[in-house]
Scaffold this motif. Structure first.
Motif, PDB file in Angstrom:
ATOM      1  N   VAL A  40      11.682  73.831  20.718  1.00 17.29           N
ATOM      2  CA  VAL A  40      10.483  75.195  20.520  1.00 17.29           C
ATOM      3  C   VAL A  40       9.625  74.829  19.113  1.00 17.29           C
ATOM      4  N   GLN A  41       8.429  75.134  19.205  1.00 15.46           N
ATOM      5  CA  GLN A  41       7.508  75.492  18.071  1.00 15.46           C
ATOM      6  C   GLN A  41       6.838  76.513  18.109  1.00 15.46           C
ATOM      7  N   GLY A  47       4.174  65.819  26.257  1.00 15.28           N
ATOM      8  CA  GLY A  47       3.319  66.265  25.663  1.00 15.28           C
ATOM      9  C   GLY A  47       3.092  67.795  25.380  1.00 15.28           C
ATOM     10  N   GLY A  48       4.208  68.645  25.729  1.00 16.40           N
ATOM     11  CA  GLY A  48       4.202  69.610  25.405  1.00 16.40           C
ATOM     12  C   GLY A  48       3.719  70.737  26.456  1.00 16.40           C
ATOM     13  N   THR A  49       4.241  71.961  26.338  1.00 21.64           N
ATOM     14  CA  THR A  49       3.507  73.190  27.287  1.00 21.64           C
ATOM     15  C   THR A  49       3.514  74.342  26.373  1.00 21.64           C
ATOM     16  N   ARG A  50       2.372  74.693  26.279  1.00 17.87           N
ATOM     17  CA  ARG A  50       2.076  76.065  25.340  1.00 17.87           C
ATOM     18  C   ARG A  50       2.507  77.490  26.455  1.00 17.87           C
ATOM     19  N   LEU A  51       3.484  78.025  25.733  1.00 16.12           N
ATOM     20  CA  LEU A  51       3.469  79.452  26.703  1.00 16.12           C
ATOM     21  C   LEU A  51       3.042  80.353  26.103  1.00 16.12           C
ATOM     22  N   THR A  52       2.239  81.058  26.726  1.00 14.72           N
ATOM     23  CA  THR A  52       1.775  82.720  26.192  1.00 14.72           C
ATOM     24  C   THR A  52       2.318  83.707  27.011  1.00 14.72           C
ATOM     25  N   ARG A 109      12.102  73.239  16.759  1.00 11.82           N
ATOM     26  CA  ARG A 109      13.652  73.331  16.418  1.00 11.82           C
ATOM     27  C   ARG A 109      14.178  73.078  17.715  1.00 11.82           C
ATOM     28  N   LEU A 110      15.527  72.743  17.805  1.00 13.04           N
ATOM     29  CA  LEU A 110      16.051  72.529  18.952  1.00 13.04           C
ATOM     30  C   LEU A 110      16.285  73.871  19.733  1.00 13.04           C
ATOM     31  N   LEU A 111      16.118  73.834  20.885  1.00 14.04           N
ATOM     32  CA  LEU A 111      16.343  75.144  21.766  1.00 14.04           C
ATOM     33  C   LEU A 111      17.748  75.015  22.465  1.00 14.04           C
ATOM     34  N   LEU A 112      17.750  73.661  23.359  1.00 16.95           N
ATOM     35  CA  LEU A 112      19.060  73.410  24.126  1.00 16.95           C
ATOM     36  C   LEU A 112      18.933  72.070  24.387  1.00 16.95           C
ATOM     37  N   ALA A 136       5.201  80.267  22.429  1.00 12.51           N
ATOM     38  CA  ALA A 136       5.295  78.946  21.725  1.00 12.51           C
ATOM     39  C   ALA A 136       5.105  77.977  22.327  1.00 12.51           C
ATOM     40  N   LEU A 137       5.272  76.614  21.674  1.00 14.86           N
ATOM     41  CA  LEU A 137       4.842  75.455  22.331  1.00 14.86           C
ATOM     42  C   LEU A 137       6.410  74.858  22.611  1.00 14.86           C
TER      43      LEU A 137
END
Lengths: 112, 113
Positions: free
Chosen positions: A38-39, A104-109, A46-49, A87-88
């Motif tokens: 998560v960024q 590629g990442g997922t941006r969560l709002t 940083r590591l989330l899980l 976060a991303l």
């Protein structure tokens, strides 16, 4: 080579609703490790899980994910989104060495 | 927690210029990495190393050189910078092992004008 696919580039949710971010992967190796990083804004990832064994759920900070080798998936879930979850999110794969392959990442709002 | 320090944090250079990005980790990790982060592409591995003097090619190495001078220090070199190399660069480190956590530095924002 290895690849990780996160189908949603952007996810917008209302606070309190469940979160599910998709992650599927491709690898020739039979025992991959999957991770969620998560960024937050202006921070570093940083590591989330991280995954454990096949079909075993892993949890951290209210998030959970289960590695399913049968479907090559490691979706990230949370029962109730919070504003601070915005976060991303990156799904990542490691198999035979220390080299991580990121999606590629997922941006969560999360909105009030 | 692992400490990975990058310098400079911001850099502007001209097309064709030379740039060196520096990274130091103080946790005795064997592996160090250089990633670039771009919207729509996520994090892409440029080069990595598993020890002093070692260099491994990543997924997007073109236009980049790297050198690992010590266990702690890993450098990324752009010898003829191009606007396509404008990006946010992350250095990272980890222990060996497929289930190990990767620790990231705070990033260097590079702009090539």
């Amino acid at each position: 080579g290895d690849s990780v696919t996160q189908t949603e580039g952007l996810v917008t949710l209302t606070e309190g609703l469940p979160v599910m971010l998709n992650c599927t992967y491709q690898t020739i190796y039979s025992n991959p490790f999957l991770f969620w990083y998560v960024q937050h804004l202006n921070e570093s990832p940083r590591l989330l899980l991280k995954s454990f064994t096949d079909n075993k759920r892993t949890e951290h900070q209210g998030f959970h994910a289960t590695l399913h080798k049968s479907s090559s998936s490691f979706h990230l879930q949370k029962s109730s989104a919070q504003l601070s979850d915005s976060a991303l999110y990156y799904c990542a794969l490691n198999n035979a060495g220390a080299k991580l392959t990121f999606g590629g990442g997922t941006r969560l709002t999360v909105r009030p | 927690e692992a400490a990975v320090t990058q310098s400079p944090r911001n850099k502007v250079t001209v097309t064709g210029g030379n740039v060196t990005l520096s990274c130091r980790q103080t946790n005795s990790h064997n592996y160090m990495y250089w990633y670039r982060q771009d919207t729509g592409h996520g994090l892409r591995l440029i080069h990595y190393s598993y020890g002093a003097g070692n260099l491994q090619i990543g997924d997007v190495p073109d236009g980049y050189k790297a050198t690992r001078t010590t266990q702690e220090d890993f450098f990324l070199l752009l010898e003829l910078a191009s606007p396509s190399q404008t990006s946010l660069y992350f250095c990272a480190s980890s222990d060996a092992g497929v289930d190990t956590e990767v620790f990231f530095g705070k990033g260097t924002r590079l702009t090539v004008v």
